[in-house]
Write a protein that holds these residues in place. Sequence first.
Motif, PDB file in Angstrom:
ATOM      1  N   ALA A 226       3.698   2.897  -9.621  1.00 43.73           N
ATOM      2  CA  ALA A 226       2.720   3.040 -10.706  1.00 43.73           C
ATOM      3  C   ALA A 226       1.298   2.992 -10.152  1.00 43.73           C
ATOM      4  CB  ALA A 226       2.922   1.950 -11.750  1.00 43.73           C
ATOM      5  N   THR A 227       1.075   2.116  -9.196  1.00 39.08           N
ATOM      6  CA  THR A 227      -0.251   2.006  -8.565  1.00 39.08           C
ATOM      7  C   THR A 227      -0.618   3.327  -7.904  1.00 39.08           C
ATOM      8  OG1 THR A 227       0.086  -0.356  -8.193  1.00 39.08           O
ATOM      9  CG2 THR A 227      -1.618   0.723  -6.888  1.00 39.08           C
TER      10      THR A 227
ATOM     11  N   MET B 257     -12.349   6.785 -15.598  1.00 40.78           N
ATOM     12  CA  MET B 257     -11.512   6.534 -14.449  1.00 40.78           C
ATOM     13  C   MET B 257     -11.560   5.044 -14.108  1.00 40.78           C
ATOM     14  SD  MET B 257     -11.573   8.240 -10.658  1.00 40.78           S
ATOM     15  CE  MET B 257     -11.273   9.836 -11.371  1.00 40.78           C
ATOM     16  N   LEU B 258     -10.420   4.487 -13.815  1.00 43.70           N
ATOM     17  CA  LEU B 258     -10.322   3.080 -13.443  1.00 43.70           C
ATOM     18  C   LEU B 258     -10.448   2.952 -11.928  1.00 43.70           C
ATOM     19  CD1 LEU B 258      -7.331   2.245 -15.752  1.00 43.70           C
ATOM     20  CD2 LEU B 258      -9.714   1.638 -16.141  1.00 43.70           C
ATOM     21  N   ASN B 259     -11.462   2.216 -11.478  1.00 46.71           N
ATOM     22  CA  ASN B 259     -11.701   2.116 -10.041  1.00 46.71           C
ATOM     23  C   ASN B 259     -11.365   0.754  -9.454  1.00 46.71           C
ATOM     24  OD1 ASN B 259     -12.641   4.776  -9.831  1.00 46.71           O
ATOM     25  ND2 ASN B 259     -14.647   4.138 -10.566  1.00 46.71           N
ATOM     26  N   LYS B 260     -11.360  -0.292 -10.262  1.00 53.64           N
ATOM     27  CA  LYS B 260     -11.074  -1.637  -9.758  1.00 53.64           C
ATOM     28  C   LYS B 260      -9.747  -2.098 -10.352  1.00 53.64           C
ATOM     29  CE  LYS B 260     -14.531  -4.436  -9.079  1.00 53.64           C
ATOM     30  NZ  LYS B 260     -15.637  -5.360  -9.354  1.00 53.64           N
ATOM     31  N   ILE B 261      -8.720  -2.065  -9.503  1.00 59.66           N
ATOM     32  CA  ILE B 261      -7.359  -2.299  -9.971  1.00 59.66           C
ATOM     33  C   ILE B 261      -6.753  -3.480  -9.230  1.00 59.66           C
ATOM     34  CG2 ILE B 261      -5.063  -1.285 -10.215  1.00 59.66           C
ATOM     35  CD1 ILE B 261      -6.505   1.487 -10.151  1.00 59.66           C
ATOM     36  N   LEU B 262      -6.269  -4.451  -9.994  1.00 56.22           N
ATOM     37  CA  LEU B 262      -5.583  -5.614  -9.442  1.00 56.22           C
ATOM     38  C   LEU B 262      -4.081  -5.405  -9.617  1.00 56.22           C
ATOM     39  CD1 LEU B 262      -5.825  -8.524  -8.308  1.00 56.22           C
ATOM     40  CD2 LEU B 262      -5.787  -9.321 -10.664  1.00 56.22           C
ATOM     41  N   VAL B 263      -3.338  -5.514  -8.513  1.00 54.06           N
ATOM     42  CA  VAL B 263      -1.900  -5.279  -8.549  1.00 54.06           C
ATOM     43  C   VAL B 263      -1.197  -6.563  -8.134  1.00 54.06           C
ATOM     44  CG1 VAL B 263      -0.005  -3.871  -7.680  1.00 54.06           C
ATOM     45  CG2 VAL B 263      -2.292  -2.856  -7.939  1.00 54.06           C
ATOM     46  N   ALA B 264      -0.464  -7.155  -9.072  1.00 54.46           N
ATOM     47  CA  ALA B 264       0.264  -8.398  -8.812  1.00 54.46           C
ATOM     48  C   ALA B 264       1.654  -8.056  -8.296  1.00 54.46           C
ATOM     49  CB  ALA B 264       0.361  -9.222 -10.095  1.00 54.46           C
ATOM     50  N   ILE B 265       1.983  -8.587  -7.113  1.00 53.27           N
ATOM     51  CA  ILE B 265       3.275  -8.290  -6.509  1.00 53.27           C
ATOM     52  C   ILE B 265       3.984  -9.566  -6.082  1.00 53.27           C
ATOM     53  CG2 ILE B 265       2.627  -5.977  -5.739  1.00 53.27           C
ATOM     54  CD1 ILE B 265       2.295  -7.191  -2.918  1.00 53.27           C
ATOM     55  N   ASP B 266       5.298  -9.447  -5.962  1.00 55.80           N
ATOM     56  CA  ASP B 266       6.120 -10.540  -5.439  1.00 55.80           C
ATOM     57  C   ASP B 266       7.284  -9.906  -4.691  1.00 55.80           C
ATOM     58  OD1 ASP B 266       7.879  -9.665  -7.400  1.00 55.80           O
ATOM     59  OD2 ASP B 266       7.543 -11.364  -8.727  1.00 55.80           O
ATOM     60  N   GLU B 267       8.348 -10.632  -4.481  1.00 51.54           N
ATOM     61  CA  GLU B 267       9.497 -10.086  -3.752  1.00 51.54           C
ATOM     62  C   GLU B 267      10.581  -9.558  -4.678  1.00 51.54           C
ATOM     63  OE1 GLU B 267      10.364 -11.995   0.408  1.00 51.54           O
ATOM     64  OE2 GLU B 267      10.219 -13.558  -1.110  1.00 51.54           O
ATOM     65  N   SER B 268      10.303  -9.413  -5.945  1.00 51.89           N
ATOM     66  CA  SER B 268      11.331  -8.989  -6.891  1.00 51.89           C
ATOM     67  C   SER B 268      11.638  -7.502  -6.749  1.00 51.89           C
ATOM     68  CB  SER B 268      10.893  -9.297  -8.326  1.00 51.89           C
ATOM     69  OG  SER B 268       9.832  -8.437  -8.701  1.00 51.89           O
ATOM     70  N   ASP B 269      12.727  -7.078  -7.365  1.00 52.99           N
ATOM     71  CA  ASP B 269      13.110  -5.670  -7.368  1.00 52.99           C
ATOM     72  C   ASP B 269      12.063  -4.813  -8.078  1.00 52.99           C
ATOM     73  OD1 ASP B 269      15.426  -6.362  -6.056  1.00 52.99           O
ATOM     74  OD2 ASP B 269      16.640  -6.428  -7.879  1.00 52.99           O
ATOM     75  N   MET B 270      11.293  -5.409  -8.944  1.00 51.75           N
ATOM     76  CA  MET B 270      10.287  -4.703  -9.721  1.00 51.75           C
ATOM     77  C   MET B 270       9.117  -4.226  -8.845  1.00 51.75           C
ATOM     78  SD  MET B 270       9.712  -3.741 -12.830  1.00 51.75           S
ATOM     79  CE  MET B 270      10.983  -4.666 -13.628  1.00 51.75           C
TER      80      MET B 270
ATOM     81  N   ILE C 236      -5.078  -4.417 -14.615  1.00 46.03           N
ATOM     82  CA  ILE C 236      -4.085  -5.234 -13.909  1.00 46.03           C
ATOM     83  C   ILE C 236      -2.755  -4.506 -14.037  1.00 46.03           C
ATOM     84  CG2 ILE C 236      -2.824  -7.420 -13.835  1.00 46.03           C
ATOM     85  CD1 ILE C 236      -5.298  -8.717 -15.209  1.00 46.03           C
ATOM     86  N   ILE C 237      -2.086  -4.305 -12.904  1.00 48.01           N
ATOM     87  CA  ILE C 237      -0.744  -3.734 -12.909  1.00 48.01           C
ATOM     88  C   ILE C 237       0.212  -4.843 -12.493  1.00 48.01           C
ATOM     89  CG2 ILE C 237       0.812  -1.976 -11.967  1.00 48.01           C
ATOM     90  CD1 ILE C 237      -1.661  -0.259 -11.370  1.00 48.01           C
ATOM     91  N   ILE C 238       1.234  -5.053 -13.316  1.00 51.30           N
ATOM     92  CA  ILE C 238       2.163  -6.162 -13.085  1.00 51.30           C
ATOM     93  C   ILE C 238       3.558  -5.748 -13.541  1.00 51.30           C
ATOM     94  CG2 ILE C 238       1.637  -7.214 -15.342  1.00 51.30           C
ATOM     95  CD1 ILE C 238       1.845  -9.969 -13.948  1.00 51.30           C
ATOM     96  N   GLY C 239       4.571  -6.278 -12.887  1.00 57.75           N
ATOM     97  CA  GLY C 239       5.947  -6.001 -13.287  1.00 57.75           C
ATOM     98  C   GLY C 239       6.320  -6.771 -14.534  1.00 57.75           C
ATOM     99  N   SER C 240       7.264  -6.220 -15.285  1.00 55.56           N
ATOM    100  CA  SER C 240       7.673  -6.880 -16.526  1.00 55.56           C
ATOM    101  C   SER C 240       8.412  -8.185 -16.267  1.00 55.56           C
ATOM    102  CB  SER C 240       8.545  -5.951 -17.372  1.00 55.56           C
ATOM    103  OG  SER C 240       9.711  -5.590 -16.664  1.00 55.56           O
ATOM    104  N   ARG C 241       9.077  -8.280 -15.122  1.00 55.44           N
ATOM    105  CA  ARG C 241       9.764  -9.513 -14.744  1.00 55.44           C
ATOM    106  C   ARG C 241       9.603  -9.703 -13.258  1.00 55.44           C
ATOM    107  NH1 ARG C 241      13.318  -6.879 -17.774  1.00 55.44           N
ATOM    108  NH2 ARG C 241      14.530  -6.224 -15.974  1.00 55.44           N
ATOM    109  N   GLY C 242       9.495 -10.945 -12.845  1.00 59.97           N
ATOM    110  CA  GLY C 242       9.377 -11.241 -11.428  1.00 59.97           C
ATOM    111  C   GLY C 242      10.618 -11.934 -10.922  1.00 59.97           C
TER     112      GLY C 242
END
Length: 144
Positions: free
Chosen positions: A21-22, A1-14, A110-116
Amino acid sequence: MLNKILVAIDESDMNSKVLEATLSIANNEKSNVTLVNVSKENVTTGLTYVPEDYLEDVLNELEKSSIRILEKAKNKLISAGGMSIKTIHLKGDPSHQILEYAKEHEQELIIIGSRGLSGMKELMLGSVSHKVAQLSKCSVLIVH
């Protein structure tokens, strides 16, 4: 199980897909989610002269915008419940900052969108997600 998750976000539609997904991965009380938003430090690239007072105002507005983005995302995750959430605003090159934070804080995913916000519409990965995927020491989930 993954317990430490970094989620990169911005203002994009993604962003909404990244948060979905998070939620599907971090849906228990052991999950520690860190939402990160990175604003570029060098906002004056290409400008010949920016009054110092104006530059300070621009940087302050960027920070306020980042905090709003993070709070909105945090509220969406909180409403689903079941995880620990913190927010981090970083400054600098987005891929570098994401990778450094993940390494220093021993993130497992790390969870990240394919495009920002770069405006790239082709089927390729965005430059930030591509670099993060190539250089990360932990697993990376790229959301399309």
